[in-house]
Design a protein around this motif. Structure first.
Motif, PDB file in Angstrom:
ATOM      1  N   VAL A 177       0.849  -1.190   0.000  1.00 28.99           N
ATOM      2  CA  VAL A 177       0.000   0.000   0.000  1.00 28.99           C
ATOM      3  C   VAL A 177       0.880   1.234   0.000  1.00 28.99           C
ATOM      4  CG1 VAL A 177      -1.742   1.265   1.296  1.00 28.99           C
ATOM      5  CG2 VAL A 177      -1.809  -1.230   1.236  1.00 28.99           C
ATOM      6  N   ARG A 178       0.551   2.186  -0.827  1.00 32.67           N
ATOM      7  CA  ARG A 178       1.342   3.399  -0.965  1.00 32.67           C
ATOM      8  C   ARG A 178       1.359   4.177   0.347  1.00 32.67           C
ATOM      9  NH1 ARG A 178      -0.620   6.562  -5.839  1.00 32.67           N
ATOM     10  NH2 ARG A 178       0.659   4.984  -6.882  1.00 32.67           N
ATOM     11  N   THR A 179       2.572   4.591   0.772  1.00 37.29           N
ATOM     12  CA  THR A 179       2.679   5.388   1.987  1.00 37.29           C
ATOM     13  C   THR A 179       2.188   6.798   1.718  1.00 37.29           C
ATOM     14  OG1 THR A 179       4.971   5.872   1.392  1.00 37.29           O
ATOM     15  CG2 THR A 179       4.587   4.047   2.929  1.00 37.29           C
ATOM     16  N   ALA A 180       2.015   7.565   2.777  1.00 40.01           N
ATOM     17  CA  ALA A 180       1.449   8.921   2.662  1.00 40.01           C
ATOM     18  C   ALA A 180       2.498   9.876   2.104  1.00 40.01           C
ATOM     19  CB  ALA A 180       0.971   9.402   4.026  1.00 40.01           C
ATOM     20  N   LEU A 181       2.616   9.915   0.797  1.00 40.89           N
ATOM     21  CA  LEU A 181       3.610  10.754   0.140  1.00 40.89           C
ATOM     22  C   LEU A 181       3.026  12.046  -0.401  1.00 40.89           C
ATOM     23  CD1 LEU A 181       5.598   8.054  -1.883  1.00 40.89           C
ATOM     24  CD2 LEU A 181       6.115   8.977   0.367  1.00 40.89           C
ATOM     25  N   GLY A 182       1.728  12.232  -0.253  1.00 44.20           N
ATOM     26  CA  GLY A 182       1.110  13.432  -0.795  1.00 44.20           C
ATOM     27  C   GLY A 182       0.700  13.232  -2.238  1.00 44.20           C
ATOM     28  N   ARG A 183       0.190  14.304  -2.831  1.00 47.30           N
ATOM     29  CA  ARG A 183      -0.340  14.208  -4.198  1.00 47.30           C
ATOM     30  C   ARG A 183       0.774  14.087  -5.228  1.00 47.30           C
ATOM     31  NH1 ARG A 183      -4.886  18.655  -5.193  1.00 47.30           N
ATOM     32  NH2 ARG A 183      -5.039  17.411  -7.083  1.00 47.30           N
ATOM     33  N   ASN A 184       1.909  14.775  -5.010  1.00 57.05           N
ATOM     34  CA  ASN A 184       3.027  14.665  -5.933  1.00 57.05           C
ATOM     35  C   ASN A 184       3.940  13.561  -5.417  1.00 57.05           C
ATOM     36  OD1 ASN A 184       5.629  15.059  -7.186  1.00 57.05           O
ATOM     37  ND2 ASN A 184       4.858  17.019  -7.923  1.00 57.05           N
ATOM     38  N   LEU A 185       3.873  12.397  -6.032  1.00 58.72           N
ATOM     39  CA  LEU A 185       4.576  11.233  -5.515  1.00 58.72           C
ATOM     40  C   LEU A 185       6.093  11.406  -5.541  1.00 58.72           C
ATOM     41  CD1 LEU A 185       2.449   8.315  -7.001  1.00 58.72           C
ATOM     42  CD2 LEU A 185       2.396   9.263  -4.690  1.00 58.72           C
ATOM     43  N   THR A 186       6.611  12.035  -6.594  1.00 56.62           N
ATOM     44  CA  THR A 186       8.058  12.195  -6.689  1.00 56.62           C
ATOM     45  C   THR A 186       8.581  13.062  -5.558  1.00 56.62           C
ATOM     46  OG1 THR A 186       8.028  11.931  -9.099  1.00 56.62           O
ATOM     47  CG2 THR A 186       9.965  12.982  -8.129  1.00 56.62           C
ATOM     48  N   TYR A 187       7.959  14.218  -5.338  1.00 56.99           N
ATOM     49  CA  TYR A 187       8.422  15.105  -4.272  1.00 56.99           C
ATOM     50  C   TYR A 187       8.101  14.527  -2.899  1.00 56.99           C
ATOM     51  CZ  TYR A 187       9.815  18.710  -7.538  1.00 56.99           C
ATOM     52  OH  TYR A 187      10.465  19.399  -8.530  1.00 56.99           O
ATOM     53  N   GLY A 244       5.349   1.699  -2.022  1.00 59.15           N
ATOM     54  CA  GLY A 244       4.197   1.469  -2.869  1.00 59.15           C
ATOM     55  C   GLY A 244       4.096   2.396  -4.057  1.00 59.15           C
ATOM     56  N   VAL A 245       5.246   2.723  -4.669  1.00 54.44           N
ATOM     57  CA  VAL A 245       5.247   3.605  -5.840  1.00 54.44           C
ATOM     58  C   VAL A 245       5.998   2.905  -6.976  1.00 54.44           C
ATOM     59  CG1 VAL A 245       5.152   5.712  -4.460  1.00 54.44           C
ATOM     60  CG2 VAL A 245       7.377   4.750  -5.069  1.00 54.44           C
ATOM     61  N   SER A 246       5.952   3.505  -8.147  1.00 53.09           N
ATOM     62  CA  SER A 246       6.597   2.903  -9.311  1.00 53.09           C
ATOM     63  C   SER A 246       8.105   3.120  -9.265  1.00 53.09           C
ATOM     64  CB  SER A 246       6.040   3.512 -10.597  1.00 53.09           C
ATOM     65  OG  SER A 246       6.436   4.872 -10.704  1.00 53.09           O
ATOM     66  N   ARG A 247       8.815   2.321 -10.050  1.00 57.83           N
ATOM     67  CA  ARG A 247      10.261   2.473 -10.135  1.00 57.83           C
ATOM     68  C   ARG A 247      10.632   3.827 -10.727  1.00 57.83           C
ATOM     69  NH1 ARG A 247      13.276  -2.338 -10.585  1.00 57.83           N
ATOM     70  NH2 ARG A 247      15.069  -1.025 -11.084  1.00 57.83           N
ATOM     71  N   SER A 248       9.823   4.330 -11.633  1.00 55.87           N
ATOM     72  CA  SER A 248      10.141   5.617 -12.254  1.00 55.87           C
ATOM     73  C   SER A 248      10.065   6.753 -11.232  1.00 55.87           C
ATOM     74  CB  SER A 248       9.194   5.899 -13.428  1.00 55.87           C
ATOM     75  OG  SER A 248       7.850   5.930 -12.994  1.00 55.87           O
ATOM     76  N   VAL A 249       9.089   6.699 -10.328  1.00 54.42           N
ATOM     77  CA  VAL A 249       8.984   7.701  -9.263  1.00 54.42           C
ATOM     78  C   VAL A 249      10.209   7.627  -8.365  1.00 54.42           C
ATOM     79  CG1 VAL A 249       7.741   8.307  -7.139  1.00 54.42           C
ATOM     80  CG2 VAL A 249       6.471   7.891  -9.250  1.00 54.42           C
ATOM     81  N   THR A 250      10.567   6.417  -7.968  1.00 55.53           N
ATOM     82  CA  THR A 250      11.721   6.222  -7.102  1.00 55.53           C
ATOM     83  C   THR A 250      12.999   6.682  -7.785  1.00 55.53           C
ATOM     84  OG1 THR A 250      10.647   4.313  -6.087  1.00 55.53           O
ATOM     85  CG2 THR A 250      13.013   4.525  -5.762  1.00 55.53           C
TER      86      THR A 250
END
Length: 252
Positions: A9-19, A50-56
């Protein structure tokens, strides 16, 4: 190539996943979460949050640009020593505020203040416009209000010192705003058992009056004495083996 779907499950990273990822991992690095541990691979970070490899991958690139990470052949991504971190970066400074401070780090901050603020006060006395002087006066008025309990003492102190950086008519000095603000905020974590007090109103008023009177040498000397007062406490604390207390306050 289609990336595998995150399994957690995606952690609480906010709306902009990269930042959000940048902020979460950057804070963890600076505050010592990974000290003594192997830094995760991009795949592991993606799964953990819980995010994509591209975000990471993008977040890791940004942290590398800030000097926090380094990618080396056969070693993968590793954390850089703090001597390599971009300490002028706004995010890094913000994360440093959440770190357990040491007296040497606090001393380093104030040594840099000694190199910057006296010259800024001198330049402000020489070049500040009436609006610039008024901005410094407004910062001092906030300090007076804080003394009465009508404003936040730390925020008021920062407003005063930042106003001088902005008023000195040199855009390079204005770039030190975040660093000086962080240095002042770190002081609130420094123990006041040696000399408990808030910022000296008479000393700060003397700086304001010297700038308003275009007395460059007095403005520089007075603000230097304010910072030196903090340095004396730091050196005394170091000599006595004190540790930083997050709950105490010494303002400059």
């Amino acid at each position: 190539m289609i990336e595998p779907k995150p399994t957690k499950v995606r952690t609480a990273l906010g709306r902009n996943l990269t930042y959000g990822m940048l902020d979460t991992v950057g804070r963890a690095i600076v505050t010592g979460h990974y000290d003594g541990k192997r830094f995760p691979t991009e795949a592991e970070l993606a799964t953990e949050h819980g995010v994509s490899r591209s975000v990471t991958r993008e977040a890791v690139k940004m942290l590398t640009a800030k000097g926090l990470l380094s990618a080396r052949p056969r070693q993968g991504t590793i954390i850089q020593p703090n001597t390599a971190w971009n300490l002028f970066d706004t995010d890094v400074l913000r994360w440093l505020l959440e770190r357990q401070f040491t007296l040497p780090l606090l001393r380093s901050f104030n040594e840099l203040r000694l190199a910057v603020e006296p010259m800024a006060a001198q330049l402000a006395a020489m070049h500040a416009t009436s609006a610039g002087v008024a901005m410094i006066a407004a910062g001092y008025a906030r300090m007076e209000a804080a003394e009465r309990g009508d404003d936040d003492a730390l925020d008021a102190d920062i407003a005063f010192h930042v106003a001088i950086l902005r008023a000195c008519d040199n855009p390079f000095f204005a770039q030190f705003e975040d660093l000086v603000s962080t240095a002042l905020r770190t002081s609130i974590r420094f123990t006041n058992r040696f000399k408990g007090r808030s910022a000296s109103l008479p000393a700060h008023k003397a700086v304001l009056e010297a700038i308003a009177a275009r007395d460059a040498s007095s403005a520089s000397a007075t603000i230097r004495s304010i910072i030196e007062d903090v340095m004396i406490l730091i050196r005394q604390a170091e000599s006595e083996g004190a540790v930083v207390d997050r709950g105490a306050a010494v303002l400059g």
